[in-house]
Structures are given as C-alpha cells and as structure tokens.
Design a protein around this motif. Structure first.
Motif, PDB file in Angstrom:
ATOM      1  N   ARG A   1      45.615  58.141  41.142  1.00  0.00           N
ATOM      2  CA  ARG A   1      45.606  57.573  42.492  1.00  0.00           C
ATOM      3  C   ARG A   1      45.914  56.084  42.402  1.00  0.00           C
ATOM      4  NH1 ARG A   1      39.997  57.579  45.589  1.00  0.00           N
ATOM      5  NH2 ARG A   1      39.648  55.808  44.184  1.00  0.00           N
ATOM      6  N   TRP A   2      46.889  55.645  43.191  1.00  0.00           N
ATOM      7  CA  TRP A   2      47.188  54.221  43.248  1.00  0.00           C
ATOM      8  C   TRP A   2      46.169  53.510  44.133  1.00  0.00           C
ATOM      9  CZ3 TRP A   2      50.381  52.371  39.822  1.00  0.00           C
ATOM     10  CH2 TRP A   2      51.499  53.096  39.400  1.00  0.00           C
ATOM     11  N   GLU A   3      45.726  52.351  43.700  1.00  0.00           N
ATOM     12  CA  GLU A   3      44.873  51.510  44.522  1.00  0.00           C
ATOM     13  C   GLU A   3      45.597  50.184  44.728  1.00  0.00           C
ATOM     14  OE1 GLU A   3      40.458  49.452  44.320  1.00  0.00           O
ATOM     15  OE2 GLU A   3      40.746  51.484  43.516  1.00  0.00           O
ATOM     16  N   GLU A   4      45.937  49.880  45.976  1.00  0.00           N
ATOM     17  CA  GLU A   4      46.666  48.659  46.264  1.00  0.00           C
ATOM     18  C   GLU A   4      45.717  47.466  46.218  1.00  0.00           C
ATOM     19  OE1 GLU A   4      48.938  48.945  49.838  1.00  0.00           O
ATOM     20  OE2 GLU A   4      50.167  50.593  49.084  1.00  0.00           O
ATOM     21  N   VAL A   5      46.134  46.422  45.484  1.00  0.00           N
ATOM     22  CA  VAL A   5      45.299  45.224  45.313  1.00  0.00           C
ATOM     23  C   VAL A   5      46.158  43.972  45.504  1.00  0.00           C
ATOM     24  CG1 VAL A   5      43.472  46.234  43.890  1.00  0.00           C
ATOM     25  CG2 VAL A   5      45.609  45.509  42.804  1.00  0.00           C
ATOM     26  N   PRO A   6      46.610  43.698  46.718  1.00  0.00           N
ATOM     27  CA  PRO A   6      47.411  42.490  46.934  1.00  0.00           C
ATOM     28  C   PRO A   6      46.583  41.242  46.643  1.00  0.00           C
ATOM     29  CG  PRO A   6      46.752  43.480  49.027  1.00  0.00           C
ATOM     30  CD  PRO A   6      46.371  44.454  47.961  1.00  0.00           C
ATOM     31  N   LEU A   7      47.172  40.307  45.942  1.00  0.00           N
ATOM     32  CA  LEU A   7      46.444  39.120  45.496  1.00  0.00           C
ATOM     33  C   LEU A   7      47.057  37.858  46.099  1.00  0.00           C
ATOM     34  CD1 LEU A   7      46.041  39.988  41.694  1.00  0.00           C
ATOM     35  CD2 LEU A   7      44.454  40.466  43.567  1.00  0.00           C
ATOM     36  N   ASP A   8      46.212  37.081  46.758  1.00  0.00           N
ATOM     37  CA  ASP A   8      46.653  35.817  47.350  1.00  0.00           C
ATOM     38  C   ASP A   8      46.739  34.753  46.252  1.00  0.00           C
ATOM     39  OD1 ASP A   8      47.194  33.678  48.913  1.00  0.00           O
ATOM     40  OD2 ASP A   8      45.439  33.865  50.217  1.00  0.00           O
ATOM     41  N   LEU A   9      47.912  34.143  46.118  1.00  0.00           N
ATOM     42  CA  LEU A   9      48.130  33.116  45.093  1.00  0.00           C
ATOM     43  C   LEU A   9      48.327  31.735  45.707  1.00  0.00           C
ATOM     44  CD1 LEU A   9      50.650  35.084  42.811  1.00  0.00           C
ATOM     45  CD2 LEU A   9      48.164  35.017  42.635  1.00  0.00           C
ATOM     46  N   THR A  10      47.863  31.560  46.941  1.00  0.00           N
ATOM     47  CA  THR A  10      48.090  30.294  47.637  1.00  0.00           C
ATOM     48  C   THR A  10      47.570  29.089  46.854  1.00  0.00           C
ATOM     49  OG1 THR A  10      47.954  31.435  49.769  1.00  0.00           O
ATOM     50  CG2 THR A  10      47.668  29.047  49.788  1.00  0.00           C
ATOM     51  N   SER A  11      46.410  29.235  46.229  1.00  0.00           N
ATOM     52  CA  SER A  11      45.820  28.101  45.509  1.00  0.00           C
ATOM     53  C   SER A  11      46.643  27.684  44.300  1.00  0.00           C
ATOM     54  CB  SER A  11      44.400  28.448  45.063  1.00  0.00           C
ATOM     55  OG  SER A  11      44.411  29.519  44.139  1.00  0.00           O
ATOM     56  N   LEU A  12      47.598  28.533  43.907  1.00  0.00           N
ATOM     57  CA  LEU A  12      48.438  28.227  42.751  1.00  0.00           C
ATOM     58  C   LEU A  12      49.876  27.928  43.164  1.00  0.00           C
ATOM     59  CD1 LEU A  12      47.121  31.148  40.533  1.00  0.00           C
ATOM     60  CD2 LEU A  12      46.548  28.729  40.261  1.00  0.00           C
ATOM     61  N   ALA A  13      50.103  27.755  44.452  1.00  0.00           N
ATOM     62  CA  ALA A  13      51.461  27.601  44.975  1.00  0.00           C
ATOM     63  C   ALA A  13      52.195  26.442  44.317  1.00  0.00           C
ATOM     64  CB  ALA A  13      51.405  27.394  46.480  1.00  0.00           C
ATOM     65  N   GLY A  14      53.462  26.695  44.000  1.00  0.00           N
ATOM     66  CA  GLY A  14      54.330  25.666  43.469  1.00  0.00           C
ATOM     67  C   GLY A  14      54.084  25.285  42.031  1.00  0.00           C
ATOM     68  N   ARG A  15      53.237  26.017  41.331  1.00  0.00           N
ATOM     69  CA  ARG A  15      52.867  25.631  39.966  1.00  0.00           C
ATOM     70  C   ARG A  15      53.474  26.599  38.950  1.00  0.00           C
ATOM     71  NH1 ARG A  15      46.429  24.910  40.175  1.00  0.00           N
ATOM     72  NH2 ARG A  15      46.799  24.116  38.060  1.00  0.00           N
ATOM     73  N   HIS A  16      53.624  26.104  37.750  1.00  0.00           N
ATOM     74  CA  HIS A  16      54.011  26.965  36.630  1.00  0.00           C
ATOM     75  C   HIS A  16      52.737  27.530  36.020  1.00  0.00           C
ATOM     76  CE1 HIS A  16      56.343  28.495  33.244  1.00  0.00           C
ATOM     77  NE2 HIS A  16      55.314  28.112  32.480  1.00  0.00           N
ATOM     78  N   VAL A  17      52.639  28.855  35.965  1.00  0.00           N
ATOM     79  CA  VAL A  17      51.446  29.504  35.426  1.00  0.00           C
ATOM     80  C   VAL A  17      51.870  30.621  34.483  1.00  0.00           C
ATOM     81  CG1 VAL A  17      50.152  29.030  37.561  1.00  0.00           C
ATOM     82  CG2 VAL A  17      51.258  31.254  37.248  1.00  0.00           C
ATOM     83  N   GLU A  18      50.905  31.090  33.744  1.00  0.00           N
ATOM     84  CA  GLU A  18      51.073  32.297  32.941  1.00  0.00           C
ATOM     85  C   GLU A  18      50.132  33.342  33.517  1.00  0.00           C
ATOM     86  OE1 GLU A  18      51.650  32.974  28.318  1.00  0.00           O
ATOM     87  OE2 GLU A  18      49.521  32.723  28.801  1.00  0.00           O
ATOM     88  N   LEU A  19      50.713  34.401  34.069  1.00  0.00           N
ATOM     89  CA  LEU A  19      49.903  35.503  34.577  1.00  0.00           C
ATOM     90  C   LEU A  19      49.581  36.437  33.420  1.00  0.00           C
ATOM     91  CD1 LEU A  19      51.680  36.332  37.967  1.00  0.00           C
ATOM     92  CD2 LEU A  19      49.556  35.063  37.611  1.00  0.00           C
ATOM     93  N   VAL A  20      48.307  36.755  33.256  1.00  0.00           N
ATOM     94  CA  VAL A  20      47.855  37.636  32.185  1.00  0.00           C
ATOM     95  C   VAL A  20      47.275  38.895  32.822  1.00  0.00           C
ATOM     96  CG1 VAL A  20      46.389  37.894  30.174  1.00  0.00           C
ATOM     97  CG2 VAL A  20      47.352  35.637  30.737  1.00  0.00           C
ATOM     98  N   LEU A  21      47.918  40.040  32.571  1.00  0.00           N
ATOM     99  CA  LEU A  21      47.472  41.326  33.084  1.00  0.00           C
ATOM    100  C   LEU A  21      46.931  42.130  31.911  1.00  0.00           C
ATOM    101  CD1 LEU A  21      50.032  40.278  34.802  1.00  0.00           C
ATOM    102  CD2 LEU A  21      50.037  42.562  35.784  1.00  0.00           C
ATOM    103  N   SER A  22      45.742  42.698  32.062  1.00  0.00           N
ATOM    104  CA  SER A  22      45.130  43.408  30.930  1.00  0.00           C
ATOM    105  C   SER A  22      44.351  44.622  31.407  1.00  0.00           C
ATOM    106  CB  SER A  22      44.199  42.461  30.158  1.00  0.00           C
ATOM    107  OG  SER A  22      43.141  42.008  30.983  1.00  0.00           O
TER     108      SER A  22
END
Length: 880
Positions: A371-392
């Motif tokens: 079963r898929w569970e949708e988990v949309p994530l707000d990234l506003t606090s990181l807007a305009g920045r270079h980041v490394e997203l880590v999914l685990s």
C-alpha cells in the motif's frame, strides 16, 4: 495530508532569510517546476548495503528423487525448497505480454480483455465468450474426484496433445502433437509476494516459442479447454526458444504483466513448443518472487507497484540510505509516497543535510505492506539552498525492502517550461471513454440526452463532428492516440506488441515540460502492458479496481475519485492526467439509478433468457458459446435480434449517462479547487461498438463507421474558442499535437498527426488529409474466424473506401460508402462508383506503402515508395 499552500509558507522563508539561513528568492521563471530525484542519483549515492538479506526459499519443481506415487502425500505441494539458478541460464525474450491470466485458462475472443488476464483476475468480465467466466462457477464437486494422481510427475500432467509423458533421469519428457499443453497443479504457496518471473530449464527438438498461462482457478474443465485451444491462442505470456540437443534456460519476465500473488496461483499451463510433433524435456520450473528478483539487482530506481498502483520508485534495502545533492528552488516541496512489500515494520526517514546541520523531514513506520502512503513534505524552510537529501530505510530485519515512490521536488506556483511562458495551462486532462460511438451522444444528433455534461463541454469549447479513430479496439487505438503514430508505424497491431521506447508519448512530452503526470488504465492494454506507462508518475492499473461494488466495466466513479485526490495535492503546479474510463464497454448493464433509465421492466430477465436460448443453440450446433452472438445465430435460435439489441442499447446509453455524471463531478471539483479557468480538457473515444449493423456484436472486427466514428472535443476557457464546430474530417492521432500546441509545447519529431488549432481558430494553416483506420488479424485466435477479415479504410472527399485485404469469399475486396449520408456504411456504392473506388484505392495503397517505410520496429524501413506513390502522398498532405 495536503501541503500548506498559503501565505504563512512564504512568511516562514522570510523569517529564515532574516536569520541568514535562506538564500534570496530566485527568479521563479527560470526555476524548474520539477526535479526528479531519480535523475540525480550517481554511482556511490547508495550506501550501507547489507549482505545479511533474508530471502524466501526458492519455489521450484524438479524431477529428481521423486517419491513413490503410492507413498506420496496428495496434499503436499509439488514445489521444492532446493534449487537455485542453473549454470548457463540466459534470459529469454519475455513477450510484451499480458499474461495469462488469473481466470479461465483459455483465451478470449475479446480484443479488450486478456483472458482474465494474466497474472491477476484483473480483466472485466467482458468477453464475447461465456467460457471466460464460468469455470469456477459451473463446476461441481465431482471435478475434485476426477483429479488424477500427479505425484509421479511432481504435479505435471499432459492436458492436451501430449503423449508418452514420463520422468527419466531427473527430467520430464514427452512428445507433443499439434498443440501440446502441459498442466502444473500448484498447491497453495505460502507467500503473499507477487510472481515476477518464471524460469525454465528445458530442451525442445523443434519450435521457436514457449507459451505460458497462469491461472488462479482451482478446477480445470478439460473438455472445454480442449475445444478452446483448437481456436484460441491464449499464450499471451511467451518467450523465444531455440531447439537443440542441450538444456537451456528460458526466462519469462512478467514486469509488464498485471500482478498475481503467489498464494493465489493454482495452475500453470505450458505449451513447451509451437512446433507439431516435437519432443521436449523439462529439468526445472521455477517461480521467482518480486523480492527474490529485486535481491539480484543493485538498489536504485525501477518501476514498482503496490496494490497495482505503479510509480517510478527508489528501491532501498534496510539499512541502506541514498544521498542526493540538490539545489532547491524558491518554493519547494517533495512529492513522495512510501511503501513496502514486506510484512515486518519498515521505518522510512528523510533528512536534509545542510552546512548548519541535519534537518529531519520525515520519520514514518509502515506496518501494512502492499500500500502506498503519500507523504508530501514541505521544504519551504530550505528554499533556495543547496542541500543533500538523505533517504533511508530501517528495520530489525536486514534487507527489508522500502520503496520511495516518485520522489520529485516540485515548485509551488511554477509555470511549466514551455514556448509560451505564463500562457500555458496549469492542468491538462485527457478523458478517454472506451467503446463510445459518437452517434449515441446528443451533440452528434442523437435523440436521447445521454451526456448533458459533454454537451455543455462541446458548446463551451470545440466540437469536431467527423473524427475517425485509427484502430477498432483499445490495444491498437490508445497507443496511436498517445503517440500520434499510426498502428502500422508504432508497431502495435496485436495483443503482444509494445510501444517502442524510442517513441515520445503525450505524457513524456508533458513530463519533460515539468508537469506532474497521472494515468488510469481501465483495461490492461492502456497501461504498462503496452509500454504506455512511459512518462507517467503514477499509474492506476485496471487491476487496482477489482473490488468495485457494481459492474466491473464501470470505472469512471472510482477513477474520478482518485484523480481529484491527486489533483488536489498538485493544484499549485502544472499537471497532466490521462483518465481512461470504461463505462460504455460491455457488460452494458449499468448500476443504479441508471439501470432503469431507459430500460423496460423485466428487461434483464428477458435478456438472460434470450442468452440462455442462443447458448443452448450454440452448444447443440457445435458453435462457440458467445453472450454477444451474431445476428444469424440469434435468428437460428428463434431470438428476435431487434429486441435483443434494443435492450443492449438501452443499457449502453444509460451507462454513458452514468459516466457523464462522473465527468460532471470532475468539473465540479476543478471549480472547488479554483482550477476551472486554468485547465485544458480533451475528450475522445478509442473506438465504437457494433450492434448487429453488419451482423455482429462487439468491436475490433471491421473498419465500418460504427467502429471508427468517435467523438472528439476540446475545452479550455483561455485556449479554446467557445462555440467552435468543425465539420472537416480529422483523426484521433491529431489529438496529441493539438494538446501540445495549445500548451505551448513542441510536438515530438515523429508525430504523424497535425495540430487542429488552425481549424479551431479559422486560419488557413490546416492541410486536409484522408483519415485512415486499420484492422489487422488478431493474435487471439489460432486461425481467423470464417467471417474474419483484415481491412483498411480511408475517409476522403466525403466517401469511405474499405479495402478488405484478406477476406471470406462472400466479402468484396472493395466497399465504398457515402460517409456523410451513410455514416454506418449500410449501402455499398462500389459497383456504381468504380472511378471513386480506383482513386481512393490508389490513395490508400500509397498511404500503406508510406506507413511501412515509417515502421519503428526491426522489420520496418525497408520498403521503398514509387514516384507515383510519392506524388499521391504529396497530394494527400502526407509529404511535402
């Protein structure tokens, strides 16, 4: 839960700006509307791979060390726990394949149904042949008593055209006749995983194809099966084989097939070779589960489905993590769904790694598999920045699989990247109603009000009064619409065919422009079975709606619910949706309150009695049992054809009304979301339906008008001039370039349709062309029916010419009809108008020669055009 699209989200970024943790707002017009994380993966992105993964025991059938038949336990499964990959095994050519199916073991005469379709009882019960639905209902308990003792052959038996079946030296040996069929009786397997591959280690003395059918039905009607294999080719799962003296490995890849759980499989039917009088040997048959297959490949991205909803997913195994570097846009959010195929808990984490430290974005434990569970994530606090997203993924069980479905960073409020910045539609929706002939809609002069919503759509938009489909059944027509290529060109002319990956689909064109993409498939032919998942972020397959509380052919209500939910989450960015609904398709009987809209009291009972009467006649006269019989069979059985068809048409029209109400709900929801003025909508059908106009039922049989005259309309307040009515003849493959033109997106180079925008706006940039329809012999049948034909039609200059290339003796080679006065082609003018026949046949011959030169498969491109054919094509607008 929905993402916060309000002003506080912007305020949060402004606060972080003041604190120096957020970059200044970028130029939104130059920011991408979508960034697909899968495309940012690099070598080394995935870390923490474990070697401790726990794999299920292999499910294999071998023939060495078999127990004595007198001592074996008849309840013990024939599957062994030993076995592994055999030396020298190579992957075979698993055909595009609908797979054999979870229902009746024999094939179907329904071009829109793979027999219950493989691997999963996913197909609507819409077959012409009543055999497709009654194996599990009509059998009595005596069948169980007739089950042979198969312990000496480890569950195998020769079911049809097999002699001298025996086990020698650890191999199952036998000799086949014209159509040899082996049956493997599968006792219940202790696994809820799905079947991903079937591997064989085998040898044949002659032949080129191996055929397989997977069935979830417990009982086997041997007499019925024997009759049906003589006429039906139901081996939709197949692979290439090479004859020889040595054993070889053959693999059937089911990745394009509807899914079947291993625990539901009861029988496997095998045609070891397509050559008559050949010998065969089997050393091993092996079922490979999805988990076992995934374990053999590195973690990364692949097309994965949960509950038959498919997404391009990042697949990780606990305790792996994927690190993805990204420059976030100014108003970002992460479009994400998570899920697992495992019964044990799996915890999904998403962390943003920044120079200032880690920012946790998600920690969610999944305990319900599939079963898929949708988990949309707000990234506003990181807007305009270079980041490394880590999914685990974390789990107490190493190797637990976690799926990150369609991970895409989207930009709120972004415009798509088109040739008309700021002027392209926010949303584009293509609605395709299966099996809908246009002369049953009031905007095409029908006497009943079957579709008031569509009528308003036509009035407020553009109505094309003479649109012609290029195919006469879904498998052929839908790929043509979604690729803007003729069937001859794209290579899809039969059930096994797949769209070449080199083709750019309509969805791919929108996805490349930054649109989120969504699709529903109401029959397997419009989904991944045909490679039509190309460019789709989320695909709801036919088999994802098996538990409908009403007729299995009525999908609009459920799919509109799913589409509107999906749109709600993505309403602030560009989106494209392909909504394929099935409601006009048989079985025609609608659900309440439409079931008695135009039907007389007692209609269903009377129809059932007539079906029973004609079925008895078919049985007595050794005819194929069909719930949608020919007119000649109705007459011979003493059933009034007019009354029979009237009831069907009453239900057909009512089903259209039921579908129309669901389309109204879609528009209502667009209004509620504030999108109604920012959405472009197209409506079309893939083909029509015959109600005995030419002596038969159903579709896919001919290229007459009732099969190919289909509706086409466009609506969009900002893009489509209201009240537009176009009388010129157009083609369904013109739809794709038209939508792209209205959206400001350049059409792919290969498209063969042309934009209809000049006709909408009354300019002189339109080049009239003939409309072509194709009807190829179907590979559902082992040989053509007595009245079957292969035909092509051309509509041009007010006439329709049909060229019956291959035909019965009593069918003429050419038929000519007045397309305007006789749209359903009831009065043949060929003898009276020989000059028109000659002129149109030359045009059709030139088109066929040209289409052969444009074929995209390995066999195309060799034909050459004559100077006369080139000149004819120039006159017709196909060449410059």
């Amino acid at each position: 839960m929905p993402i916060d699209h309000s002003l506080p989200a912007v305020a949060a970024c402004m606060l972080t700006l003041l604190l120096g943790a957020c970059s200044p707002v970028a130029d939104v017009a130059n920011e991408p509307p979508a960034i697909h994380l899968a495309e940012l993966l690099t070598d080394g992105s995935i870390e923490g791979t474990t070697t401790e993964e726990s794999l299920p025991e292999p499910i294999t059938w071998r023939f060495d060390d078999l127990p004595d038949p007198d001592e074996s336990d008849p309840d013990e499964s024939g599957a062994d726990d030993e076995a592994g990959d055999q030396p020298g095994e190579t992957e075979g050519n698993g055909d595009p394949d609908p797979p054999a199916s979870g229902g009746d073991v024999a094939g179907t005469e329904d071009p829109d149904a793979t027999q219950d379709a493989a691997v999963g009882d996913g197909e609507p019960d819409d077959s012409n042949d009543s055999d497709d639905s009654d194996d599990s209902d009509d059998s009595d308990d005596s069948e169980e008593d007739d089950e042979p003792d198969l312990s000496a052959t480890n569950g195998f038996e020769g079911l049809h055209d097999v002699t001298d079946l025996r086990v020698e030296d650890g191999r199952l040996l036998g000799t086949g006749g014209e159509i040899p069929i082996l049956r493997l009786k599968v006792d219940e397997l202790d696994s809820d995983d799905i079947l991903s591959e079937i591997r064989f280690r085998m040898r044949v003395s002659a032949g080129t194809r191996l055929g397989v059918n997977v069935s979830t039905q417990e009982k086997v009607d041997r007499d019925k099966l024997a009759k049906r294999v003589q006429r039906s080719n139901f081996w939709l799962l197949s692979a290439d084989i090479e004859p020889g003296d040595d054993l070889a490995g053959v693999t059937l890849d089911l990745s394009h097939a509807p899914s079947t759980k291993l625990s539901e499989i009861r029988n496997l039917f095998i045609q070891p070779t397509d050559a008559a009088d050949a010998t065969f040997e089997l050393e091993e048959v092996r079922f490979v589960s999805r988990k076992e297959k995934l374990a053999a490949i590195p973690s990364g991205t692949s097309w994965q489905g949960l509950a038959e909803i498919y997404r391009r997913a990042l697949v990780l195994r606990a305790p792996e993590q994927a690190r993805i570097s990204i420059d976030l846009p100014s108003r970002p959010w992460l479009d994400l769904a998570i899920g697992t195929i495992e019964p044990q808990p799996a915890t999904f984490r998403v962390v943003a790694r920044t120079a200032a430290g880690d920012v946790p974005l998600l920690r969610r434990t999944i305990t319900t598999p599939d079963r898929w569970e949708e988990v949309p994530l707000d990234l506003t606090s990181l807007a305009g920045r270079h980041v490394e997203l880590v999914l685990s993924v974390e789990s107490e069980t190493p190797g637990t699989l976690g799926l990150f479905g369609t991970p895409v960073v989207r930009q709120r409020g972004a415009d798509p990247q088109t040739q008309t910045p700021g002027a392209s539609p926010r949303g584009v929706i293509l609605v395709l109603a299966d099996t809908l002939r246009r002369d049953h809609l009031e905007m095409y002069d029908y006497e009943r009000e079957t579709a008031p919503t569509l009528a308003r759509l036509a009035t407020d938009g553009a109505l094309f009064r003479d649109n012609i489909s290029q195919g006469t059944w879904t498998k052929i027509s839908v790929p043509s619409i979604l690729s803007s290529l003729y069937p001859t060109t794209n290579g899809i002319v039969n059930a096994r065919d797949q769209l070449p990956s080199s083709v750019t689909t309509l969805a791919e064109a929108y996805q490349a422009a930054g649109y989120a993409t969504f699709a529903t498939s109401s029959v397997f032919f419009s989904g991944k079975l045909s490679n039509l998942h190309q460019g789709i972020d989320v695909l709801h397959e036919r088999s994802s709606v098996e538990d409908l509380p009403h007729s299995r052919s009525k999908t609009a209500r459920t799919f509109v619910d799913r589409l509107t939910h999906w749109i709600e989450e993505r309403r602030d960015g560009p989106f494209f949706a392909f909504l394929h609904v099935f409601d006009p398709h048989d079985p025609f009987t609608p659900y309440a309150p439409y079931d008695d809209l135009w039907s007389e009291s007692g209609a269903e009972e009377a129809h059932d009695e007539d079906v029973e009467t004609v079925t008895e006649w078919q049985e007595q006269n050794d005819k194929e049992e069909q719930e949608m019989p020919r007119k000649s069979e109705l007459v011979a059985a003493g059933v009034d054809p007019d009354s029979f068809v009237k009831r069907e048409i009453d239900w057909y029209d009512a089903s259209i009304r039921g579908m129309d109400v669901e389309i109204a709900r879609l528009f209502e929801r667009l209004e509620e979301l504030g999108l109604a003025d920012d959405v472009l909508v197209a409506f079309v059908s893939d083909h029509g339906e015959e109600f005995l106009e030419h002596g038969r039922h159903f579709h896919g049989n001919t290229t007459y008008g009732e099969m190919t005259n289909v509706p086409l309309m466009f609506w969009g307040p900002q893009w489509v001039p209201p009240g537009t009515v176009v009388e010129q003849t157009v083609q369904s493959l013109d739809l794709m370039p038209t939508l792209l033109d209205l959206s400001g997106i350049e059409a792919p180079e290969l498209v063969q349709g042309q934009s209809l925008v000049p006709l909408m706006r009354g300019t002189n940039e339109w080049t009239p062309r003939p409309a072509i329809s194709e009807r190829h012999f179907s590979d559902f049948r082992r040989k053509p029916e007595p009245d079957d034909r292969e035909s092509f039609s051309i509509v041009h200059l007010g006439y329709r010419l049909i060229h019956n290339v291959t035909r019965p003796d009593d069918v003429p080679e050419f038929e000519l009809y007045d397309h305007v006065a006789d749209p359903n082609n009831l009065h043949d003018l060929a003898d009276a108008e020989p000059d028109k026949v000659e002129k149109l046949s030359a045009a059709l011959d030139a088109w066929r020669a040209w289409a052969e030169t444009t074929r995209l498969d390995a066999e195309g491109g060799d034909a050459e055009l004559t100077p006369a054919e080139i000149e004819t094509l120039r006159e017709l607008g196909y060449m410059k």
